[in-house]
Scaffold this motif. Structure first.
Motif, PDB file in Angstrom:
ATOM      1  N   ASN A  11       1.293 -10.644   4.347  1.00 20.90           N
ATOM      2  CA  ASN A  11       1.445 -11.882   5.118  1.00 20.90           C
ATOM      3  C   ASN A  11       2.395 -11.688   6.301  1.00 20.90           C
ATOM      4  N   GLU A  12       3.454 -10.954   6.074  1.00 14.01           N
ATOM      5  CA  GLU A  12       4.417 -10.680   7.148  1.00 14.01           C
ATOM      6  C   GLU A  12       3.746  -9.927   8.299  1.00 14.01           C
ATOM      7  N   ALA A  14       0.544  -9.826   8.942  1.00 13.07           N
ATOM      8  CA  ALA A  14      -0.477 -10.688   9.556  1.00 13.07           C
ATOM      9  C   ALA A  14       0.159 -11.640  10.560  1.00 13.07           C
ATOM     10  N   ASN A  15       1.290 -12.221  10.196  1.00 13.77           N
ATOM     11  CA  ASN A  15       1.982 -13.133  11.112  1.00 13.77           C
ATOM     12  C   ASN A  15       2.500 -12.402  12.345  1.00 13.77           C
ATOM     13  N   LYS A  16       3.058 -11.217  12.119  1.00 16.12           N
ATOM     14  CA  LYS A  16       3.570 -10.440  13.249  1.00 16.12           C
ATOM     15  C   LYS A  16       2.427 -10.037  14.178  1.00 16.12           C
ATOM     16  N   SER A  17       1.288  -9.707  13.592  1.00 11.58           N
ATOM     17  CA  SER A  17       0.112  -9.326  14.375  1.00 11.58           C
ATOM     18  C   SER A  17      -0.310 -10.458  15.309  1.00 11.58           C
ATOM     19  N   LYS A  18      -0.199 -11.688  14.825  1.00  9.79           N
ATOM     20  CA  LYS A  18      -0.605 -12.848  15.611  1.00  9.79           C
ATOM     21  C   LYS A  18       0.404 -13.202  16.698  1.00  9.79           C
ATOM     22  N   THR A  19       1.671 -12.870  16.469  1.00  6.76           N
ATOM     23  CA  THR A  19       2.707 -13.279  17.422  1.00  6.76           C
ATOM     24  C   THR A  19       3.070 -12.170  18.402  1.00  6.76           C
TER      25      THR A  19
END
Length: 79
Positions: A11-12, A14-19
């Motif tokens: 999840n970490e 995935a979130n970093k990938s989006k931001t």
């Protein structure tokens, strides 16, 4: 089942990938973690399905032949 730490890391990433985007190393790590997650999920799903019997509204067993055969093989392997 995957550990809570690994799920949190997925999840970490995935979130970093989006931001902000991922480094090459993080992208590789994400790929490895996702593959492990999918293997675990698929294995769990197969085990769940092997325990299923499908019954129609009249009470007749209508479990697909392929599933019944897999269930029989599984029982043989246990004994």
């Amino acid at each position: 089942m995957l550990s809570k730490d690994k799920l949190a890391r997925i999840n970490e990433l995935a979130n970093k990938s989006k931001t902000t985007g991922l480094t090459q190393e993080e992208a590789k790590e994400q790929s490895v973690l996702r593959a492990e997650y999918l293997r675990t999920f698929r294995s769990s799903m197969v085990n769940t399905l092997k325990g299923v019997t499908i019954v129609d509204p009249l009470g007749n067993d209508v479990t697909p032949k392929k599933l019944k055969e897999a269930q029989k093989r599984d029982k043989k392997n246990l004994h």
